[in-house]
Design a protein around this motif. Structure first.
Motif, PDB file in Angstrom:
ATOM      1  N   HIS A   5       0.756  -1.408  -0.078  1.00  8.77           N
ATOM      2  CA  HIS A   5      -0.029  -0.006   0.046  1.00  8.77           C
ATOM      3  C   HIS A   5       0.871   1.286   0.029  1.00  8.77           C
ATOM      4  CE1 HIS A   5      -3.759  -2.469   0.657  1.00  8.77           C
ATOM      5  NE2 HIS A   5      -3.125  -3.091   1.626  1.00  8.77           N
ATOM      6  N   GLU A   6       1.952   0.977   0.095  1.00  6.49           N
ATOM      7  CA  GLU A   6       2.880   2.560   0.141  1.00  6.49           C
ATOM      8  C   GLU A   6       3.267   2.991  -1.207  1.00  6.49           C
ATOM      9  OE1 GLU A   6       6.300   1.964   3.655  1.00  6.49           O
ATOM     10  OE2 GLU A   6       6.811   1.165   1.598  1.00  6.49           O
ATOM     11  N   LYS A   7       3.259   4.348  -1.241  1.00  8.11           N
ATOM     12  CA  LYS A   7       3.184   5.157  -2.423  1.00  8.11           C
ATOM     13  C   LYS A   7       4.790   5.563  -2.412  1.00  8.11           C
ATOM     14  CE  LYS A   7      -1.367   5.835  -2.965  1.00  8.11           C
ATOM     15  NZ  LYS A   7      -2.317   7.023  -3.384  1.00  8.11           N
ATOM     16  N   GLY A   8       5.590   5.676  -3.391  1.00  9.02           N
ATOM     17  CA  GLY A   8       6.826   6.425  -3.364  1.00  9.02           C
ATOM     18  C   GLY A   8       7.464   6.593  -4.644  1.00  9.02           C
ATOM     19  N   ILE A   9       8.720   7.239  -4.478  1.00  6.91           N
ATOM     20  CA  ILE A   9       9.450   7.735  -5.757  1.00  6.91           C
ATOM     21  C   ILE A   9      10.876   6.865  -5.635  1.00  6.91           C
ATOM     22  CG2 ILE A   9      10.785   9.569  -6.747  1.00  6.91           C
ATOM     23  CD1 ILE A   9       8.762  11.381  -5.292  1.00  6.91           C
ATOM     24  N   SER A  10      11.026   6.379  -7.049  1.00  5.26           N
ATOM     25  CA  SER A  10      12.327   5.604  -7.030  1.00  5.26           C
ATOM     26  C   SER A  10      12.927   6.050  -8.277  1.00  5.26           C
ATOM     27  CB  SER A  10      11.927   4.072  -7.158  1.00  5.26           C
ATOM     28  OG  SER A  10      13.201   3.372  -7.498  1.00  5.26           O
ATOM     29  N   PHE A  11      14.426   6.639  -8.095  1.00  6.07           N
ATOM     30  CA  PHE A  11      15.272   6.633  -9.102  1.00  6.07           C
ATOM     31  C   PHE A  11      16.523   5.663  -8.989  1.00  6.07           C
ATOM     32  CE2 PHE A  11      12.883  10.549  -9.350  1.00  6.07           C
ATOM     33  CZ  PHE A  11      13.149  11.216 -10.398  1.00  6.07           C
ATOM     34  N   LYS A  12      16.291   4.520  -8.632  1.00  6.49           N
ATOM     35  CA  LYS A  12      17.269   3.546  -8.357  1.00  6.49           C
ATOM     36  C   LYS A  12      18.162   3.217  -9.513  1.00  6.49           C
ATOM     37  CE  LYS A  12      17.823  -0.906  -6.438  1.00  6.49           C
ATOM     38  NZ  LYS A  12      17.298  -2.211  -5.894  1.00  6.49           N
ATOM     39  N   ASP A  13      19.466   3.172  -9.424  1.00  5.13           N
ATOM     40  CA  ASP A  13      20.165   2.692 -10.394  1.00  5.13           C
ATOM     41  C   ASP A  13      20.254   3.561 -11.755  1.00  5.13           C
ATOM     42  OD1 ASP A  13      21.375   0.768  -8.509  1.00  5.13           O
ATOM     43  OD2 ASP A  13      19.919  -0.674  -9.264  1.00  5.13           O
ATOM     44  N   LYS A  14      19.973   4.507 -11.556  1.00  2.00           N
ATOM     45  CA  LYS A  14      20.012   5.546 -13.076  1.00  2.00           C
ATOM     46  C   LYS A  14      21.449   5.844 -13.167  1.00  2.00           C
ATOM     47  CE  LYS A  14      15.463   5.564 -13.282  1.00  2.00           C
ATOM     48  NZ  LYS A  14      14.798   5.045 -14.500  1.00  2.00           N
ATOM     49  N   SER A  15      22.141   5.771 -12.132  1.00  2.00           N
ATOM     50  CA  SER A  15      23.771   5.959 -12.582  1.00  2.00           C
ATOM     51  C   SER A  15      23.730   7.656 -12.891  1.00  2.00           C
ATOM     52  CB  SER A  15      24.272   5.091 -13.719  1.00  2.00           C
ATOM     53  OG  SER A  15      24.233   3.873 -13.272  1.00  2.00           O
ATOM     54  N   SER A  16      22.824   8.361 -12.210  1.00  2.00           N
ATOM     55  CA  SER A  16      22.845   9.956 -12.655  1.00  2.00           C
ATOM     56  C   SER A  16      24.192  10.551 -11.750  1.00  2.00           C
ATOM     57  CB  SER A  16      21.529  10.483 -12.091  1.00  2.00           C
ATOM     58  OG  SER A  16      20.640   9.881 -13.265  1.00  2.00           O
ATOM     59  N   ILE A  17      24.617  11.555 -12.332  1.00  2.00           N
ATOM     60  CA  ILE A  17      25.533  12.293 -11.538  1.00  2.00           C
ATOM     61  C   ILE A  17      24.919  13.723 -11.313  1.00  2.00           C
ATOM     62  CG2 ILE A  17      27.813  13.535 -11.681  1.00  2.00           C
ATOM     63  CD1 ILE A  17      28.671  11.501 -13.748  1.00  2.00           C
ATOM     64  N   TRP A  18      24.535  13.912  -9.875  1.00  2.00           N
ATOM     65  CA  TRP A  18      23.741  14.902  -9.562  1.00  2.00           C
ATOM     66  C   TRP A  18      24.545  15.872  -8.790  1.00  2.00           C
ATOM     67  CZ3 TRP A  18      19.768  11.267  -7.162  1.00  2.00           C
ATOM     68  CH2 TRP A  18      18.910  10.699  -8.134  1.00  2.00           C
ATOM     69  N   ASN A  19      25.100  16.958  -9.482  1.00  2.00           N
ATOM     70  CA  ASN A  19      25.870  18.126  -8.990  1.00  2.00           C
ATOM     71  C   ASN A  19      25.206  19.483  -8.415  1.00  2.00           C
ATOM     72  OD1 ASN A  19      28.461  16.826  -8.998  1.00  2.00           O
ATOM     73  ND2 ASN A  19      28.332  17.187 -11.260  1.00  2.00           N
ATOM     74  N   LEU A  20      24.217  19.920  -9.389  1.00  2.00           N
ATOM     75  CA  LEU A  20      23.514  21.196  -9.253  1.00  2.00           C
ATOM     76  C   LEU A  20      22.174  20.923  -8.989  1.00  2.00           C
ATOM     77  CD1 LEU A  20      25.219  23.082 -12.190  1.00  2.00           C
ATOM     78  CD2 LEU A  20      26.121  23.028  -9.690  1.00  2.00           C
ATOM     79  N   SER A  21      21.480  21.944  -8.644  1.00  2.00           N
ATOM     80  CA  SER A  21      20.229  21.684  -8.376  1.00  2.00           C
ATOM     81  C   SER A  21      19.136  21.536  -9.653  1.00  2.00           C
ATOM     82  CB  SER A  21      19.401  23.006  -7.748  1.00  2.00           C
ATOM     83  OG  SER A  21      19.732  24.188  -8.331  1.00  2.00           O
ATOM     84  N   ILE A  22      19.864  21.908 -10.640  1.00  2.00           N
ATOM     85  CA  ILE A  22      19.166  21.746 -11.826  1.00  2.00           C
ATOM     86  C   ILE A  22      19.144  20.213 -12.364  1.00  2.00           C
ATOM     87  CG2 ILE A  22      21.138  22.340 -13.606  1.00  2.00           C
ATOM     88  CD1 ILE A  22      19.024  23.607 -15.452  1.00  2.00           C
ATOM     89  N   ASP A  23      20.281  19.499 -11.903  1.00  2.00           N
ATOM     90  CA  ASP A  23      20.537  18.009 -12.302  1.00  2.00           C
ATOM     91  C   ASP A  23      19.262  17.286 -11.564  1.00  2.00           C
ATOM     92  OD1 ASP A  23      22.888  18.847 -13.562  1.00  2.00           O
ATOM     93  OD2 ASP A  23      24.005  18.514 -11.973  1.00  2.00           O
ATOM     94  N   VAL A  24      18.989  17.609 -10.224  1.00  2.00           N
ATOM     95  CA  VAL A  24      17.921  16.842  -9.870  1.00  2.00           C
ATOM     96  C   VAL A  24      16.275  17.321  -9.958  1.00  2.00           C
ATOM     97  CG1 VAL A  24      19.328  15.903  -8.070  1.00  2.00           C
ATOM     98  CG2 VAL A  24      18.369  17.959  -7.481  1.00  2.00           C
ATOM     99  N   GLN A  25      16.217  18.023 -10.907  1.00  2.00           N
ATOM    100  CA  GLN A  25      15.088  18.640 -11.304  1.00  2.00           C
ATOM    101  C   GLN A  25      13.917  17.585 -11.330  1.00  2.00           C
ATOM    102  OE1 GLN A  25      14.394  21.909 -10.980  1.00  2.00           O
ATOM    103  NE2 GLN A  25      12.166  21.422 -10.940  1.00  2.00           N
ATOM    104  N   GLY A  26      14.322  16.563 -12.110  1.00  2.00           N
ATOM    105  CA  GLY A  26      13.377  15.250 -12.104  1.00  2.00           C
ATOM    106  C   GLY A  26      12.848  14.865 -10.767  1.00  2.00           C
TER     107      GLY A  26
END
Length: 375
Positions: A5-26
């Motif tokens: 029943h849990e709801k959530g968000i997953s960006f697991k194993d996207k291998s993203s390089i998040w440096n700046l705030s714009i990088d994590v806009q998703g």
């Protein structure tokens, strides 16, 4: 614990390089657009300071967050980046007054500096409800492990004072090189908690005094179901643990693989298992320098373990004939199929062979028929 029943968000194993705030806009958009977020899974990406601050800001609107799943999130980051990144995430959790049940920061190179960032989360109200803490492969070493023990004790005291007693069930701390010093400090906290069901301390260079304090901690956590000490040095310290094991009636899994328990340890453990721990499902005693009589003693001690699904005795000192004798003994049990392979077995005539006798006051003859001819 996860729920359908849990709801959530997953960006697991996207291998993203998040440096700046714009990088994590998703990630930010997902947090902004989804009203209910029970879990946030960011595993397998790499998070910088500015990006962490942005996520922390977005977390402030989600007091319902329960599971922070942030394994392997700071790869290739400096110690300062890890510290500041965790502090930003902590600020978001605290501002939202989130009530976490799971905090998973495993596979992050925290060390002492990074742990200061983690401390901001652990010592907050957000962890009064914590049930699972995963910090495996975090390079804690003795000093940061000592800091962890202090933080957990502070958390326990604060939660108790707030009339929301801490009920930590699961703690996984494998591969942290905590050594005797770190283990001893943690065990003092474990003795106070009394709620642990899973203790995973594999690959931590624990031996001697660390094992003694661990036995005392086990005696205080009678709901323990899983106990993993793989690749530590139990040897002489196993006796104290074996004295406690019969009290742990809920125990389902024991992993003492590669712990150098030797033949003497095999007999001690057999004595602890005989007519005890009848719910046992998993037992790993591989690579322990156990000889044929010790292996047979282990098998005979499992005759009342109807739920046994896996027994591993590979990598010991049985020799081919010894393996056959153990296999024959195992076939007498209804759980015979649980026996794993005898891979990498070495002859019992090698330098590791120890002829250890065992006297059992309750009539359990672990060496019964061992001197007779093979049939």
């Amino acid at each position: 614990m996860s729920s359908v029943h849990e709801k959530g968000i997953s960006f697991k194993d996207k291998s993203s390089i998040w440096n700046l705030s714009i990088d994590v806009q998703g990630v930010i958009d997902a947090l902004d657009n989804q009203p209910i977020v029970h879990y946030l899974n960011l595993e397998g990406n790499t998070l910088g300071v500015e990006a962490a601050e942005a996520i922390g800001e977005a977390l402030k609107q989600h007091p319902e967050l329960r599971r922070a799943m942030w394994r392997d999130l700071f790869a290739r980051r400096t110690k300062t980046e890890v510290l500041l990144g965790l502090q930003h995430l902590a600020h978001g959790l605290m501002a939202a007054d989130s009530q976490l049940t799971v905090l998973d920061l495993g596979m992050n190179n925290l060390g002492t500096d990074g742990f200061i960032g983690l401390d901001a989360i652990l010592c907050s109200r957000s962890c009064y409800t914590l049930q699972e803490l995963h910090l495996d492969n975090c390079s804690l070493m003795p000093h940061a492990t000592d800091m962890l023990a202090h933080s957990l004790f502070q958390l326990y005291q604060s939660a108790k004072k707030a009339n929301t007693p801490l009920k930590l069930r699961v703690i996984t701390l494998g591969n942290n090189s905590m050594e005797v010093e770190g283990c001893s400090q943690l065990c003092e906290v474990f003795k106070v908690m009394k709620t642990l069901e899973v203790i995973d301390l594999k690959q931590n260079d624990i031996f001697l005094e660390g094992v003694d304090t661990l036995a005392e901690a086990l005696a205080a956590n009678l709901q323990l179901r899983i106990f993993n000490m793989n690749d530590n040095i139990l040897s002489e310290g196993l006796e104290g643990i074996c004295m406690v094991l019969p009290q742990l009636t809920m125990l389902r899994e024991i992993d003492f693989g590669d712990c150098l328990i030797g033949n003497k340890g095999a007999f001690q453990l057999s004595h602890a298992l005989f007519n005890h721990l009848n719910h046992l499902e998993f037992l790993d005693l591989g690579f322990n320098h156990i000889c044929v009589d010790g292996g047979l003693a282990v098998v005979k001690s499992l005759k009342n373990k109807a739920n046994l699904r896996y027994l591993y005795l590979g990598g010991n000192c049985f020799g081919s004939r010894g393996c056959q004798r153990i296999l024959r003994e195992m076939k007498k049990l209804p759980t015979a199929a649980a026996l794993g392979p005898f891979d990498e077995d070495v002859s019992e005539d090698d330098e590791f062979y120890v002829d250890t006798s065992f006297d059992d006051e309750e009539g359990f003859d672990a060496t019964d028929d061992l001197n007779g001819p093979d049939k």
